[in-house]
Structure formats: C-alpha cells, structure tokens
Design an enzyme around this catalytic site. Sequence first.
Site, PDB file in Angstrom:
ATOM      1  N   GLY A  10      -7.780  -6.197   2.512  1.00 57.86           N
ATOM      2  CA  GLY A  10      -7.971  -4.801   2.176  1.00 57.86           C
ATOM      3  C   GLY A  10      -7.326  -3.939   3.235  1.00 57.86           C
ATOM      4  O   GLY A  10      -7.005  -4.413   4.328  1.00 57.86           O
ATOM      5  N   GLY A  11      -7.148  -2.692   2.928  1.00 65.14           N
ATOM      6  CA  GLY A  11      -6.551  -1.766   3.879  1.00 65.14           C
ATOM      7  C   GLY A  11      -7.478  -1.471   5.044  1.00 65.14           C
ATOM      8  O   GLY A  11      -8.655  -1.836   5.048  1.00 65.14           O
ATOM      9  N   SER A  12      -6.931  -0.808   6.020  1.00 62.89           N
ATOM     10  CA  SER A  12      -7.698  -0.374   7.182  1.00 62.89           C
ATOM     11  C   SER A  12      -8.886   0.468   6.724  1.00 62.89           C
ATOM     12  O   SER A  12      -8.761   1.286   5.807  1.00 62.89           O
ATOM     13  CB  SER A  12      -6.792   0.450   8.097  1.00 62.89           C
ATOM     14  OG  SER A  12      -7.494   0.910   9.213  1.00 62.89           O
ATOM     15  N   LYS A  16     -13.861  -4.456   5.300  1.00 65.00           N
ATOM     16  CA  LYS A  16     -13.765  -5.916   5.427  1.00 65.00           C
ATOM     17  C   LYS A  16     -14.640  -6.476   6.540  1.00 65.00           C
ATOM     18  O   LYS A  16     -15.337  -7.474   6.345  1.00 65.00           O
ATOM     19  CB  LYS A  16     -12.307  -6.339   5.694  1.00 65.00           C
ATOM     20  CG  LYS A  16     -11.329  -5.941   4.624  1.00 65.00           C
ATOM     21  CD  LYS A  16      -9.916  -6.329   4.976  1.00 65.00           C
ATOM     22  CE  LYS A  16      -9.428  -5.830   6.305  1.00 65.00           C
ATOM     23  NZ  LYS A  16      -9.286  -4.371   6.429  1.00 65.00           N
ATOM     24  N   ASP A  37      -7.183  -8.116  13.383  1.00 66.16           N
ATOM     25  CA  ASP A  37      -7.474  -7.284  14.559  1.00 66.16           C
ATOM     26  C   ASP A  37      -7.663  -8.143  15.810  1.00 66.16           C
ATOM     27  O   ASP A  37      -7.294  -7.731  16.908  1.00 66.16           O
ATOM     28  CB  ASP A  37      -8.707  -6.415  14.333  1.00 66.16           C
ATOM     29  CG  ASP A  37      -8.444  -5.247  13.392  1.00 66.16           C
ATOM     30  OD1 ASP A  37      -7.268  -4.935  13.118  1.00 66.16           O
ATOM     31  OD2 ASP A  37      -9.426  -4.643  12.923  1.00 66.16           O
TER      32      ASP A  37
END
Length: 177
Positions: A10-12, A16, A37
């Site tokens: 998923g995007g930032s 998540k 990350d």
Amino acid sequence: MSTQMIVLNGGSSSGKTGIARCLKAVLPQPWISLGVDDLVDALPPGLLESGSGIAFGSGGEVEVGEGFRKIEVAWMAGVAAMARAGARIVFDDVFLGGAASQERTRTQLAGLEVLWVGVRCAPEIAAGREIARGDRVGGMAALQATAVHEGVVYDLEVDTGTTESIDCARVIAAHVS
C-alpha cells in the site's frame, strides 16, 4: 503448506504498519514484521538522497537508483531465507512500480506460500495521516495511494479508510492457512 509470508502492499500512510502490529497480536503463531522502511533506515548515508540510492522529491516523489536496487535484492533474499528457515513474516512494502515491483518480489519469494494483500486508503485520508505523522515528505501519500496498486494481483484487499486496523487484521488472519 501453511502461509509463510503475508505481503502488505500500500502507499505511504495507508495503514500497513498498524495492520502488521495487529496481525502479530491476532495470529495464533508467532509472526515477525519487516518492511521497506526497515531497509531505508538501514541504508548508509551515501545511498540516501543520491542518484544511486533513494531520493525523496519535494512533492513526495520517490526515486530509486541502481545502488538501492542491488541492496534491495540482497535484503529480499535475506527476508526470503528467514521465511524458508521457518520464520513467519508480515512484510510491509510499497510497490512503487506496481506490477513490476510485485514481480521482483514474487521472484525473490519463489517457493514460499505467500498471501498477497492490498492495503487501500483514499488519497485524502492517507494525506491527512501523512500530515499527522510528521515524518514523511508531503504529497507522498496522495501520489502513492493508487499508483502502487496498478497491475498488482492480490489474494485479498482491505481498506483502512473505512475499516480499523484490527478489523483488517482479522480479515487477513482468516485467510492465513
């Protein structure tokens, strides 16, 4: 064969990491969480904000170079080796290249039982979370909200804009064998 990895894409600021935390609480077996990350945090300074490494534009763009890709391949080989050795892993990723990113990951995870999960969130909700976090380049969440899903094939999708992380985790857990 039972599920060895859960890949959350998923995007930032899509939620998540929150889902990963909740999954570790609701799944009956021990699971560890790792993500992109963690890789970025582990990079040497020479690969941050460089053409060879990873750079973040002022509008939220993310550019990755050859140096980052080489380390990413090694990182994913290590994550896959951990799963092959018996660790159950929730992997939190952002498929910046959509389907091409999934294919790179799928190649690294060949032979493993993987549950592919799309984590969606409306761009405006993700952008609000991004501001509240204060640790992301502005605009990243909105840019990534839909782009990271283009051409990606999932076993399951959840939406953190309409469902709490714990409930998303329960839905995912129900699909873990």
